[in-house]
Design a protein around this motif. Structure first.
Motif, PDB file in Angstrom:
ATOM      1  N   ALA A  19       0.611  -1.206   0.013  1.00  0.00           N
ATOM      2  CA  ALA A  19      -0.068   0.190   0.025  1.00  0.00           C
ATOM      3  C   ALA A  19       0.932   1.289  -0.219  1.00  0.00           C
ATOM      4  O   ALA A  19       2.020   1.131   0.579  1.00  0.00           O
ATOM      5  CB  ALA A  19      -0.948  -0.071   1.102  1.00  0.00           C
ATOM      6  N   LYS A  20       0.399   2.403  -0.577  1.00  0.00           N
ATOM      7  CA  LYS A  20       0.934   3.542  -0.551  1.00  0.00           C
ATOM      8  C   LYS A  20       1.130   4.022   0.720  1.00  0.00           C
ATOM      9  O   LYS A  20       0.193   4.174   1.407  1.00  0.00           O
ATOM     10  CB  LYS A  20       0.590   4.474  -1.700  1.00  0.00           C
ATOM     11  CG  LYS A  20       0.685   4.245  -3.147  1.00  0.00           C
ATOM     12  CD  LYS A  20       0.235   5.257  -3.822  1.00  0.00           C
ATOM     13  CE  LYS A  20       0.393   5.173  -5.394  1.00  0.00           C
ATOM     14  NZ  LYS A  20      -0.269   6.108  -6.254  1.00  0.00           N
ATOM     15  N   LEU A  21       2.478   4.550   1.278  1.00  0.00           N
ATOM     16  CA  LEU A  21       2.412   5.162   2.442  1.00  0.00           C
ATOM     17  C   LEU A  21       2.117   6.628   2.515  1.00  0.00           C
ATOM     18  O   LEU A  21       2.682   7.326   2.023  1.00  0.00           O
ATOM     19  CB  LEU A  21       3.994   5.070   2.926  1.00  0.00           C
ATOM     20  CG  LEU A  21       4.652   3.503   2.905  1.00  0.00           C
ATOM     21  CD1 LEU A  21       5.875   3.514   3.341  1.00  0.00           C
ATOM     22  CD2 LEU A  21       3.769   2.632   4.108  1.00  0.00           C
ATOM     23  N   CYS A  22       1.406   6.843   3.577  1.00  0.00           N
ATOM     24  CA  CYS A  22       0.755   8.273   3.801  1.00  0.00           C
ATOM     25  C   CYS A  22       0.583   8.451   5.289  1.00  0.00           C
ATOM     26  O   CYS A  22       0.245   7.324   5.879  1.00  0.00           O
ATOM     27  CB  CYS A  22      -0.422   8.624   2.938  1.00  0.00           C
ATOM     28  SG  CYS A  22      -1.809   7.359   3.277  1.00  0.00           S
ATOM     29  N   GLY A  23       0.633   9.632   5.833  1.00  0.00           N
ATOM     30  CA  GLY A  23       0.466   9.674   7.396  1.00  0.00           C
ATOM     31  C   GLY A  23       1.741   9.446   8.090  1.00  0.00           C
ATOM     32  O   GLY A  23       2.716  10.129   7.811  1.00  0.00           O
ATOM     33  N   PHE A  24       1.622   8.307   8.666  1.00  0.00           N
ATOM     34  CA  PHE A  24       2.570   7.806   9.501  1.00  0.00           C
ATOM     35  C   PHE A  24       3.164   6.742   8.989  1.00  0.00           C
ATOM     36  O   PHE A  24       2.319   5.752   8.570  1.00  0.00           O
ATOM     37  CB  PHE A  24       2.442   7.826  11.034  1.00  0.00           C
ATOM     38  CG  PHE A  24       2.211   9.023  11.684  1.00  0.00           C
ATOM     39  CD1 PHE A  24       3.239   9.396  12.423  1.00  0.00           C
ATOM     40  CD2 PHE A  24       0.847   9.636  11.799  1.00  0.00           C
ATOM     41  CE1 PHE A  24       3.066  10.707  13.049  1.00  0.00           C
ATOM     42  CE2 PHE A  24       0.689  10.633  12.485  1.00  0.00           C
ATOM     43  CZ  PHE A  24       1.749  11.253  13.200  1.00  0.00           C
ATOM     44  N   ALA A  25       4.692   6.267   9.072  1.00  0.00           N
ATOM     45  CA  ALA A  25       5.033   4.909   8.634  1.00  0.00           C
ATOM     46  C   ALA A  25       6.040   4.689   9.592  1.00  0.00           C
ATOM     47  O   ALA A  25       6.932   5.359  10.296  1.00  0.00           O
ATOM     48  CB  ALA A  25       5.899   5.177   7.014  1.00  0.00           C
ATOM     49  N   TRP A  26       6.731   3.321   9.350  1.00  0.00           N
ATOM     50  CA  TRP A  26       7.632   2.825  10.231  1.00  0.00           C
ATOM     51  C   TRP A  26       8.775   2.499   9.466  1.00  0.00           C
ATOM     52  O   TRP A  26       8.577   1.882   8.559  1.00  0.00           O
ATOM     53  CB  TRP A  26       6.995   1.189  10.993  1.00  0.00           C
ATOM     54  CG  TRP A  26       5.934   1.603  11.839  1.00  0.00           C
ATOM     55  CD1 TRP A  26       4.624   1.809  11.766  1.00  0.00           C
ATOM     56  CD2 TRP A  26       5.870   1.618  13.273  1.00  0.00           C
ATOM     57  NE1 TRP A  26       3.899   2.004  12.868  1.00  0.00           N
ATOM     58  CE2 TRP A  26       4.622   1.864  13.806  1.00  0.00           C
ATOM     59  CE3 TRP A  26       7.171   1.506  14.102  1.00  0.00           C
ATOM     60  CZ2 TRP A  26       4.385   2.127  15.420  1.00  0.00           C
ATOM     61  CZ3 TRP A  26       6.763   1.676  15.582  1.00  0.00           C
ATOM     62  CH2 TRP A  26       5.601   1.889  16.031  1.00  0.00           C
TER      63      TRP A  26
END
Length: 266
Positions: A19-26
């Protein structure tokens, strides 16, 4: 114009997520990034293990939950006070992370493409085999159709011969029926003509001069009709045996009387 967060190329490295990363990511020290959902689930256990490369992440800064779209205040203060070489080193490592992600994505796309090409080749091979099988079946069907056409032509020829024979038999039958009808009519005419000769009415029901009953002639030889009696008068029944009256009504069959001459009335 700055790109929005959802227009970047960073994708979740969790298997089967992407999935496309948006907002917060690890983000991990092994240069992998995960969406907030899978990162929170995977890194809540201890020790943490990277779901992408199975590396053990035991360091304090091996796993960082970062905001991908920080505020302007954060951008203004996060690198403030650092020496230029530190800022360049941080930027270099950040760019290396992006380069690794792009390289990884390219490798994944190449792997997907190679698998797709293998599948396409397998499908093409299977399709070619199916086409060959269909061509063989089609050739067999065409041969069968050709043989069936020959059989049908043979049946048509036999049918035509049988139909011609039937028509000829019908013509012969009509001809024989006409001959039979003509012969039957002719026989009926001959029988009708011969019937009065076989059964003459003057033998069965003769009539006298006054219209009364006249007995048939005796089959015996009759004497002359006009003979003189004892009184010298002409008598019609002179010389007949009056003692045998049955002789007047004795009849013979036409076959028996055919050769006998009947007396003529005078």
């Amino acid at each position: 114009m700055a790109l929005s967060l959802c227009d970047d190329t960073l994708l979740c490295n969790f298997p089967k997520c992407r999935a496309k990363l948006c907002g917060f990511a690890w983000v991990t020290a092994c240069s992998h990034a995960f969406c907030d959902q899978h990162g929170s689930g995977e890194f809540s256990r201890s020790p943490a293990v990277c779901p992408a490369c199975s590396s053990t992440l035991s360091g304090k800064l091996d796993i960082v939950r970062t905001e991908l779209s920080p505020s302007e205040d954060y951008k203004a203060i996060v690198l403030a006070g650092l020496r230029p070489e530190v800022v360049l080193d941080i930027s270099t490592r950040a760019l290396a992370f992006w380069s690794y992600q792009i390289h990884q994505e390219r490798m994944y796309q190449d792997y997907t493409l190679s698998r797709a090409e293998v599948q396409v080749k397998q499908l093409e091979k299977m399709l070619n085999q199916q086409n060959q099988s269909r061509e063989l079946d089609l050739g067999a069907m065409r041969g069968e159709i050709s043989s069936l056409k020959k059989v049908m032509e043979e049946y048509k020829r036999k049918y035509s011969e049988v139909a011609e024979r039937l028509m000829e038999r019908n013509r012969q039958y009509q001809k024989l029926q006409g001959l039979y009808d003509s012969l039957r009519l002719r026989n009926m005419v001959v029988v009708e003509r011969e019937e009065p000769a076989r059964h003459p009415h003057h033998l069965l029901h003769p009539a006298g001069p006054a219209g009364g009953f006249r007995p048939p002639c005796s089959p015996r030889p009759s004497p002359p009709f006009l003979a003189m009696g004892p009184q010298g008068e002409g008598s019609l029944f002179t010389g007949l045996e009056l003692g045998r009256p049955s002789a007047f009504f004795h009849l013979r069959t036409p076959a028996m009387e055919r050769g006998r001459a009947f007396p003529q009335d005078h």
